[in-house]
Design a protein around this motif. Structure first.
Motif, PDB file in Angstrom:
ATOM      1  N   GLU A   1      -0.779  -0.134   1.400  1.00  0.00           N
ATOM      2  CA  GLU A   1      -1.914   0.024   2.326  1.00  0.00           C
ATOM      3  C   GLU A   1      -3.082   0.706   1.632  1.00  0.00           C
ATOM      4  OE1 GLU A   1      -0.894   1.922   6.028  1.00  0.00           O
ATOM      5  OE2 GLU A   1       0.703   0.490   6.421  1.00  0.00           O
ATOM      6  N   VAL A   2      -2.804   1.800   0.910  1.00  0.00           N
ATOM      7  CA  VAL A   2      -3.905   2.489   0.237  1.00  0.00           C
ATOM      8  C   VAL A   2      -4.398   1.675  -0.962  1.00  0.00           C
ATOM      9  CG1 VAL A   2      -3.309   4.792   1.078  1.00  0.00           C
ATOM     10  CG2 VAL A   2      -2.392   4.032  -1.109  1.00  0.00           C
TER      11      VAL A   2
ATOM     12  N   ASP B   1      -4.569  -1.570  -0.974  1.00  0.00           N
ATOM     13  CA  ASP B   1      -5.458  -2.563  -0.357  1.00  0.00           C
ATOM     14  C   ASP B   1      -6.833  -1.959  -0.063  1.00  0.00           C
ATOM     15  OD1 ASP B   1      -3.555  -4.560  -0.537  1.00  0.00           O
ATOM     16  OD2 ASP B   1      -2.896  -4.363   1.545  1.00  0.00           O
ATOM     17  N   LYS B   2      -6.858  -0.694   0.303  1.00  0.00           N
ATOM     18  CA  LYS B   2      -8.151  -0.023   0.519  1.00  0.00           C
ATOM     19  C   LYS B   2      -8.900   0.107  -0.807  1.00  0.00           C
ATOM     20  CE  LYS B   2      -6.811   2.574   4.631  1.00  0.00           C
ATOM     21  NZ  LYS B   2      -6.598   3.913   5.217  1.00  0.00           N
ATOM     22  N   ALA B   3      -8.188   0.418  -1.865  1.00  0.00           N
ATOM     23  CA  ALA B   3      -8.824   0.514  -3.184  1.00  0.00           C
ATOM     24  C   ALA B   3      -9.386  -0.848  -3.592  1.00  0.00           C
ATOM     25  CB  ALA B   3      -7.822   1.022  -4.219  1.00  0.00           C
TER      26      ALA B   3
ATOM     27  N   HIS C   1     -10.482  -3.185  -1.642  1.00  0.00           N
ATOM     28  CA  HIS C   1     -11.695  -3.410  -0.841  1.00  0.00           C
ATOM     29  C   HIS C   1     -12.886  -2.648  -1.425  1.00  0.00           C
ATOM     30  CE1 HIS C   1     -13.692  -4.668   2.896  1.00  0.00           C
ATOM     31  NE2 HIS C   1     -14.353  -3.537   2.746  1.00  0.00           N
ATOM     32  N   LEU C   2     -12.679  -1.390  -1.767  1.00  0.00           N
ATOM     33  CA  LEU C   2     -13.782  -0.571  -2.279  1.00  0.00           C
ATOM     34  C   LEU C   2     -14.231  -1.040  -3.657  1.00  0.00           C
ATOM     35  CD1 LEU C   2     -15.611   1.801  -1.605  1.00  0.00           C
ATOM     36  CD2 LEU C   2     -13.945   3.303  -2.722  1.00  0.00           C
TER      37      LEU C   2
ATOM     38  N   THR D   1     -17.906   2.871  -8.344  1.00  0.00           N
ATOM     39  CA  THR D   1     -16.922   3.543  -7.498  1.00  0.00           C
ATOM     40  C   THR D   1     -16.446   4.826  -8.179  1.00  0.00           C
ATOM     41  OG1 THR D   1     -16.209   1.417  -6.594  1.00  0.00           O
ATOM     42  CG2 THR D   1     -14.708   3.280  -6.321  1.00  0.00           C
TER      43      THR D   1
ATOM     44  N   PHE E   1     -12.324   6.841   0.907  1.00  0.00           N
ATOM     45  CA  PHE E   1     -12.051   5.514   1.472  1.00  0.00           C
ATOM     46  C   PHE E   1     -10.558   5.262   1.644  1.00  0.00           C
ATOM     47  CE2 PHE E   1     -12.019   0.864   1.691  1.00  0.00           C
ATOM     48  CZ  PHE E   1     -13.057   0.656   2.579  1.00  0.00           C
ATOM     49  N   MET E   2      -9.769   5.718   0.682  1.00  0.00           N
ATOM     50  CA  MET E   2      -8.325   5.503   0.745  1.00  0.00           C
ATOM     51  C   MET E   2      -7.661   6.472   1.714  1.00  0.00           C
ATOM     52  SD  MET E   2      -7.691   4.826  -3.342  1.00  0.00           S
ATOM     53  CE  MET E   2      -5.909   4.695  -3.281  1.00  0.00           C
ATOM     54  N   GLY E   3      -8.324   7.596   1.983  1.00  0.00           N
ATOM     55  CA  GLY E   3      -7.792   8.564   2.944  1.00  0.00           C
ATOM     56  C   GLY E   3      -6.608   9.356   2.418  1.00  0.00           C
TER      57      GLY E   3
ATOM     58  N   GLU F   1     -13.795  -9.710   4.366  1.00  0.00           N
ATOM     59  CA  GLU F   1     -13.666  -9.209   3.002  1.00  0.00           C
ATOM     60  C   GLU F   1     -15.051  -9.143   2.372  1.00  0.00           C
ATOM     61  OE1 GLU F   1     -10.974 -12.146   1.371  1.00  0.00           O
ATOM     62  OE2 GLU F   1      -9.247 -10.873   1.846  1.00  0.00           O
TER      63      GLU F   1
END
Length: 190
Positions: free
Chosen positions: A11-12, A14-16, A18-19, A28, A36-38, A97
């Motif tokens: 999950e994190v 996938d956030k990376a 995206h960013l 970045t 962003f990844m939280g 996306e």
């Protein structure tokens, strides 16, 4: 006693993806990734390594996911030309996306500067060209495409057109233009 992870790695990651996809590698920062990844900076380092290692893991995950999507699509029982059209059309659809393609963006941004990125991108492109070659061969065997087409050469042509689309979608919103490019590209198979 080691602490248990308070996040799901994919999950994190996938956030990376995206960013990095939206901003590129250079733009970045680690702080951007933390926010962003939280997750905490220390968790990023402990789980993924430094920014470059995280980027490479993100790029590998993206490539794996894209390959799975392509394989799923081509397993459909449809005419080969339709399957190739669907592959191209999936590129121009932006379903929540960032624009373009993370792999293409990364190759353009870092391919000359980073041999690890260049190698991953090149390997991915080679696999895609092989997949396109096999599709053309299937189309020839079924009588859908002319037998005088060189499957390898036409796969290079299709790959080039596909890469062009993946870049062009970042600069145009003209869907008719994109459709026309796809239509014209596919006439090479007639």
């Amino acid at each position: 006693m080691a602490r248990s992870k308070e996040f799901e790695v994919n999950e994190v990651l996938d956030k990376a993806i995206h960013l990095f996809w939206a901003q590129g590698y250079e733009k970045t920062s680690m702080q951007d990734l933390v926010e962003f990844m939280g997750i905490h900076r220390r968790s990023i380092y402990d789980t993924f390594g430094d920014k470059h290692a995280l980027f490479m893991k993100a790029l590998e995950r993206y490539e794996t996911k894209q390959t799975s999507k392509m394989r799923f699509l081509i397993e459909k029982q449809k005419p080969i030309k339709e399957l190739i059209r669907e592959l191209f059309e999936a590129t121009v659809r932006n379903e929540g996306e960032p624009l373009g393609c993370f792999l293409v963006n990364s190759g353009v941004e870092l391919g000359v500067l980073d041999p690890e990125v260049a190698s991953l991108v090149d390997e991915s492109y080679s696999r895609t060209e092989e997949l396109l070659t096999n599709l053309v061969l299937k189309g020839q065997q079924s009588g859908e495409f002319k037998n005088d087409l060189d499957p390898v050469v036409i796969s290079h042509y299709l790959m080039n057109a596909w890469l062009g689309l993946r870049t062009l979608v970042k600069t145009t919103t003209d869907q008719q233009k994109l459709k026309n490019i796809i239509d014209m590209t596919l006439t090479a198979l007639d």
